[in-house]
Design a protein around this motif. Structure first.
Motif, PDB file in Angstrom:
ATOM      1  N   THR A  12       0.848  -1.196   0.000  1.00  0.00           N
ATOM      2  CA  THR A  12       0.000   0.000   0.000  1.00  0.00           C
ATOM      3  C   THR A  12       0.884   1.247   0.000  1.00  0.00           C
ATOM      4  O   THR A  12       2.052   1.193   0.402  1.00  0.00           O
ATOM      5  N   PRO A  13       0.350   2.380  -0.431  1.00  0.00           N
ATOM      6  CA  PRO A  13       1.164   3.598  -0.442  1.00  0.00           C
ATOM      7  C   PRO A  13       1.797   3.917   0.912  1.00  0.00           C
ATOM      8  O   PRO A  13       2.974   4.264   0.990  1.00  0.00           O
ATOM      9  N   HIS A  14       1.016   3.803   1.972  1.00  0.00           N
ATOM     10  CA  HIS A  14       1.566   4.133   3.288  1.00  0.00           C
ATOM     11  C   HIS A  14       2.701   3.193   3.664  1.00  0.00           C
ATOM     12  O   HIS A  14       3.742   3.628   4.182  1.00  0.00           O
ATOM     13  N   LYS A  15       2.507   1.882   3.424  1.00  0.00           N
ATOM     14  CA  LYS A  15       3.559   0.933   3.786  1.00  0.00           C
ATOM     15  C   LYS A  15       4.834   1.192   2.982  1.00  0.00           C
ATOM     16  O   LYS A  15       5.939   1.210   3.536  1.00  0.00           O
ATOM     17  N   VAL A  16       4.704   1.385   1.674  1.00  0.00           N
ATOM     18  CA  VAL A  16       5.888   1.598   0.833  1.00  0.00           C
ATOM     19  C   VAL A  16       6.573   2.917   1.207  1.00  0.00           C
ATOM     20  O   VAL A  16       7.805   2.984   1.303  1.00  0.00           O
ATOM     21  N   TRP A  17       5.790   3.958   1.433  1.00  0.00           N
ATOM     22  CA  TRP A  17       6.358   5.244   1.857  1.00  0.00           C
ATOM     23  C   TRP A  17       7.124   5.089   3.171  1.00  0.00           C
ATOM     24  O   TRP A  17       8.230   5.613   3.330  1.00  0.00           O
ATOM     25  N   ALA A  18       6.534   4.346   4.120  1.00  0.00           N
ATOM     26  CA  ALA A  18       7.199   4.134   5.409  1.00  0.00           C
ATOM     27  C   ALA A  18       8.480   3.319   5.247  1.00  0.00           C
ATOM     28  O   ALA A  18       9.503   3.612   5.886  1.00  0.00           O
ATOM     29  N   LEU A  19       8.454   2.287   4.409  1.00  0.00           N
ATOM     30  CA  LEU A  19       9.659   1.488   4.180  1.00  0.00           C
ATOM     31  C   LEU A  19      10.786   2.343   3.618  1.00  0.00           C
ATOM     32  O   LEU A  19      11.947   2.242   4.060  1.00  0.00           O
ATOM     33  N   LEU A  20      10.469   3.194   2.665  1.00  0.00           N
ATOM     34  CA  LEU A  20      11.480   4.058   2.061  1.00  0.00           C
ATOM     35  C   LEU A  20      12.023   5.061   3.081  1.00  0.00           C
ATOM     36  O   LEU A  20      13.238   5.293   3.148  1.00  0.00           O
ATOM     37  N   ASN A  21      11.156   5.637   3.865  1.00  0.00           N
ATOM     38  CA  ASN A  21      11.609   6.631   4.839  1.00  0.00           C
ATOM     39  C   ASN A  21      12.388   5.992   5.980  1.00  0.00           C
ATOM     40  O   ASN A  21      13.394   6.543   6.436  1.00  0.00           O
ATOM     41  N   ASP A  22      11.942   4.815   6.438  1.00  0.00           N
ATOM     42  CA  ASP A  22      12.693   4.123   7.482  1.00  0.00           C
ATOM     43  C   ASP A  22      14.077   3.735   6.991  1.00  0.00           C
ATOM     44  O   ASP A  22      15.066   3.819   7.722  1.00  0.00           O
ATOM     45  N   SER A  23      14.143   3.302   5.728  1.00  0.00           N
ATOM     46  CA  SER A  23      15.428   2.935   5.156  1.00  0.00           C
ATOM     47  C   SER A  23      16.345   4.145   5.035  1.00  0.00           C
ATOM     48  O   SER A  23      17.549   4.071   5.302  1.00  0.00           O
ATOM     49  N   ALA A  24      15.758   5.289   4.647  1.00  0.00           N
ATOM     50  CA  ALA A  24      16.557   6.511   4.518  1.00  0.00           C
ATOM     51  C   ALA A  24      17.096   6.957   5.871  1.00  0.00           C
ATOM     52  O   ALA A  24      18.247   7.380   5.999  1.00  0.00           O
ATOM     53  N   ILE A  25      16.272   6.854   6.908  1.00  0.00           N
ATOM     54  CA  ILE A  25      16.703   7.232   8.248  1.00  0.00           C
ATOM     55  C   ILE A  25      17.813   6.310   8.733  1.00  0.00           C
ATOM     56  O   ILE A  25      18.811   6.753   9.319  1.00  0.00           O
ATOM     57  N   ALA A  26      17.640   4.990   8.460  1.00  0.00           N
ATOM     58  CA  ALA A  26      18.649   4.025   8.888  1.00  0.00           C
ATOM     59  C   ALA A  26      19.984   4.258   8.200  1.00  0.00           C
ATOM     60  O   ALA A  26      21.052   3.960   8.743  1.00  0.00           O
ATOM     61  N   ALA A  27      19.933   4.776   6.981  1.00  0.00           N
ATOM     62  CA  ALA A  27      21.167   4.994   6.215  1.00  0.00           C
ATOM     63  C   ALA A  27      21.921   6.236   6.678  1.00  0.00           C
ATOM     64  O   ALA A  27      23.099   6.407   6.344  1.00  0.00           O
ATOM     65  N   GLU A  28      21.252   7.111   7.419  1.00  0.00           N
ATOM     66  CA  GLU A  28      21.903   8.356   7.842  1.00  0.00           C
ATOM     67  C   GLU A  28      22.931   8.125   8.960  1.00  0.00           C
ATOM     68  O   GLU A  28      22.782   7.228   9.771  1.00  0.00           O
TER      69      GLU A  28
END
Length: 788
Positions: free
Chosen positions: A772-788
């Motif tokens: 779903t849009p919310h799940k995919v958006w959250a996965l991308l943002n969580d991944s971006a935060i983890a990469a920082e």
């Protein structure tokens, strides 16, 4: 429906069928003949259960539990019984007092330790305790549906709440004493020790946790039925997938003999496995009709269906591969936990174990495997068969792991599959779980799908999307499935005085086009014009035995039976013509259109021979029946390639391209086969992208309407490119393979692998349906935060 009723139905549709079937007069094998039944459906002439219920039938409305788990302390129906228009309100005590067997039928598995899986009572109406929201507690019978609904509001109902159990783990509040810790079964198949040994010796191992989300079937027509009694005989009409399972259950429940039960299926708007099983409502309605001496009808509304219909999928799996140094799989191990719901459904336990195992190793040459399945009870509605029934679940796990393994091994996912394919020279091939694959050319299909999907052009499409800030991913799934169900089926051909022909079949159409394909096939084998052939189905009085529809069995088994019946009919007509033509029977041949013999000018058609027999008083030659059993199962297989585009700003996933190359063997009607694939792919896309059942911690269903439960719309689905690459089966005379479930079996992993491919470059390593849009958006943002 009796013969008179059938004749009326045939007469009503004859003009439309002639118009729709004119092109069927002359055709050969594998022709894309248009569906004749669609003319009836699209002009409002369909006859569904709610259309044909007796006009004097009373209406049933079910009072359902509003809580997921609790001990019933109050159930007072006094005010409801006295409400306007109400004839009766039945509870479980009323059913028991009537002498009914109140237990719902269920198939259970044998545990690994040799004991039997749990088989707690599932009563037709709640007995002392409720275990899921929507469980039927009482049924109100009134003159009108509105009166029944209003009366249900007057039922006094209260429970002492119990904690809910909503997870696939041991422990928590026990739903049934027969299942301590809420575990229904612990089942295994394969060689656990040998598999462990292979893992210990492996050059590399890969593992992946895979979730397979629960979905609601949502057939176009909800479940419904009516029941009536006459001289001690019950007639139940319901929109099911076959009448014989229900007949057997009615005999057991009411203690009736064979001659006192009739079950009919009229036109049915979708089934997909969900309508194959028996449900409590049918028996309560039948008892109400018996008690009141009036027909009683019931039709579910959409929210009621979402609460009470058997759900699909709902399992988690830990899947593992062992590889040698050449990237050959040496062992495969799967540990699955599946959600049965609050009770055993009719086929729920075997779905995620026995049927999962049918295609455990897919198309790959691996003989060392171990499958362990644990089934759990939760305070949710039951799960059972949904399009594919165990095989989509198994292929989804396998093909998700294949893609993960390719990434971890640094191998192209297409090449990794080629390395491990069963080779053509290895057939016939016995799989690790005992399935006998007869034929297969998997690399041939994979090569074809690469061309059809423009695999070489993917990099350019991906780069073009990246320039727009979008993510593009490609997903591959190579699936195989096993047709299921009774391998035997019967067919009866009857020549009528008006020149029409009835063919009685043991399967049941739910929208697949059976009326077209069965008439087409019989016409092809006999030369009888297809518009004169009428398919009779779904009546246990007219058709004493049948396997129903499910497991992609229908056209394969029914056509095999038709071939046997035509052979028997041809033999009988040949013997009759020997005297009429004045030649020995051995000199008479039939060429699918006419009988011929050297030395005779007579070249009669089947219809002409039947009329000759009628004139001679040979009524025995006007009806022909034969049963046939498939010598083996067929194994449809194919490659699905999906491409998705993801907008990282919103998380929206668009399925942009979808390509299928299928091996269904010889196709009787390519258009119908393609239609089945299209529908199956859409159902797979729906589960992968948007469909998802959500219960809260108290067992309340939060997705109980189309406002909250999203199913695919036209805009959500791309054009599906369907291509046939047949390798004729040796398991039946037609060389065909079932196609009804194949689209869904392949779609889940193809779409999911594409999404995972697109997300991988952004660091997302674990992505599960639904995207779903919310799940995919959250996965991308969580991944971006983890990469920082």
């Amino acid at each position: 429906m009796d013969i008179a009723g059938l004749a009326l139905k045939v007469g009503r549709n004859t003009k439309m069928m002639i118009k729709g079937c004119r092109q069927m007069e002359k055709f050969g094998k594998s022709q894309p003949v248009k569906r004749v039944e669609d003319v009836r459906f699209l002009t409002g002439e369909g006859r569904y259960v709610d259309d044909i219920a007796p006009t004097d039938a009373l209406h049933a409305y079910f009072f359902r539990s509003p809580v997921a788990h609790g001990v019933i302390t109050t159930l007072d129906v006094t005010d409801a019984v006295e409400a306007e228009g109400v004839h009766a309100v039945l509870t479980i005590e009323d059913l028991e007092a009537a002498g009914m067997d109140i237990s719902m039928a269920a198939t259970v598995l044998q545990n690994r330790d040799g004991t039997e899986g749990a088989k707690p009572l599932r009563p037709m109406l709640a007995k002392g305790r409720v275990r899921f929201v929507g469980e039927p507690v009482a049924v109100v019978i009134a003159e009108t549906l509105n009166q029944a609904r209003d009366a249900a509001e007057l039922i006094a109902f209260d429970v002492d709440d119990l904690p809910t159990h909503m997870t696939l783990e041991r422990g928590g509040e026990t739903l049934h004493p027969e299942a301590p810790d809420n575990m229904a079964f612990d089942w295994g198949m394969g060689d656990e020790a040998a598999t462990q040994k292979a893992f210990d010796a492996a050059a590399k191992t890969v593992s992946l946790n895979v979730g397979d989300n629960r979905i609601i079937v949502n057939a176009m027509e909800p479940r419904g039925c009516y029941a009536e009694w006459n001289d001690g005989k019950v007639h139940l009409a319901n929109n099911g997938q076959g009448v014989w399972v229900h007949k057997g259950n009615l005999k057991r429940v009411f203690g009736l003999d064979d001659d006192h039960v009739q079950v009919t299926n009229p036109d049915t708007g979708g089934g997909f496995g969900m309508k194959a099983a028996a449900y409590p409502e049918y028996f309560s309605v039948a008892q109400a009709a018996r008690a009141l001496g009036r027909p009683v009808r019931w039709m579910s509304d959409r929210t009621e269906a979402m609460l009470s219909d058997n759900g699909g999928r709902d399992l988690t799996s830990l899947a593992e591969f062992a590889f040698d140094e050449n990237n050959k799989i040496t062992a495969y191990r799967v540990r699955t936990k599946c959600n049965l719901g609050a009770y055993n459904s009719q086929f729920g336990q075997p779905i995620q174990a026995l049927l999962f195992s049918k295609v455990l190793m897919g198309v790959y040459d691996v003989q060392t495997t171990w499958l362990q399945v644990e089934g759990y009870y939760t305070n949710t509605v039951q799960t059972d068969a949904y399009r594919g029934a165990g095989r989509p679940e198994a292929i989804y796990v396998l093909e998700r792991l294949m893609d993960r393994a390719a990434r971890e091994l640094g191998v192209d996912p297409w090449e990794l599959r080629r390395i491990n394919f069963i080779k053509p020279e290895q057939f016939p091939y016995t799989s690790a779980t005992g399935e006998h694959y007869d034929v297969g050319e998997f690399n041939r299909l994979l090569t074809r799908v690469a061309v059809e999907a423009d695999h070489d052009g993917f990099a350019a499409r991906k780069a073009a999307d990246a320039a727009k800030g979008l993510l593009r991913g490609q997903g591959l799934c190579y699936y195989i499935e096993s047709i299921l169900g009774d391998p035997a089926e019967g067919a009866k051909v009857e020549f009528n005085e008006d020149g029409t022909v009835f063919i009685y079949v043991g399967t049941q159409s739910n929208g697949q086009g059976h009326e077209t394909v069965y008439a087409q096939f019989l016409s092809d084998q006999t030369g009888i014009p297809a518009e004169l052939i009428h398919v009779i189905q779904g009546d246990s009085d007219l058709i004493k035995q049948g396997g129903g529809t499910g497991g992609s069995r229908s056209v394969t088994t029914q056509s095999t039976a038709t071939l046997a019946t035509v052979a028997k009919m041809t033999e009988a007509f040949t013997a009759f013509l020997s005297d009429e033509m004045g030649v020995p029977a051995a000199q008479i041949s039939f060429d699918d259109e006419r009988f011929r013999a050297d030395g005779s000018n007579m070249t009669p058609t089947m219809l002409e021979v039947a009329e000759m027999a009628r004139q001679k008083g040979r009524d025995d030659l006007l009806v022909h029946h034969e049963r046939a059993t498939l010598p083996g199962r067929s194994y449809p297989n194919g490659a699905h390639v999906s491409e998705v585009v993801i907008d990282p700003e919103t998380g929206v996933v668009t399925v942009d391209r979808y390509t299928v190359v299928d091996d269904f063997g010889n196709l009787i009607n390519p258009m119908l086969a393609e239609g089945q694939v299209h529908g199956g792919v859409v159902q797979g896309i729906g589960q992968a992208i948007q469909e998802h059942v959500v219960y809260d911690e108290d067992g309340q269903l939060l997705t109980a309407s189309f406002m909250d439960y999203a199913i695919p719309r036209a805009a959500d689905v791309p054009f599906v490119s369907f291509n046939s690459e047949p390798v004729p089966s040796t398991a039946n005379l037609m060389g065909m393979k079932g196609c009804g479930e194949a689209g869904t079996v392949g779609a889940l992993a193809a779409v999911s692998n594409a999404v995972q491919d697109a997300l991988w470059e952004r660091g997302v390593r674990q992505a599960d349906m639904p995207f779903t849009p919310h799940k995919v958006w959250a996965l991308l943002n969580d991944s971006a935060i983890a990469a920082e």
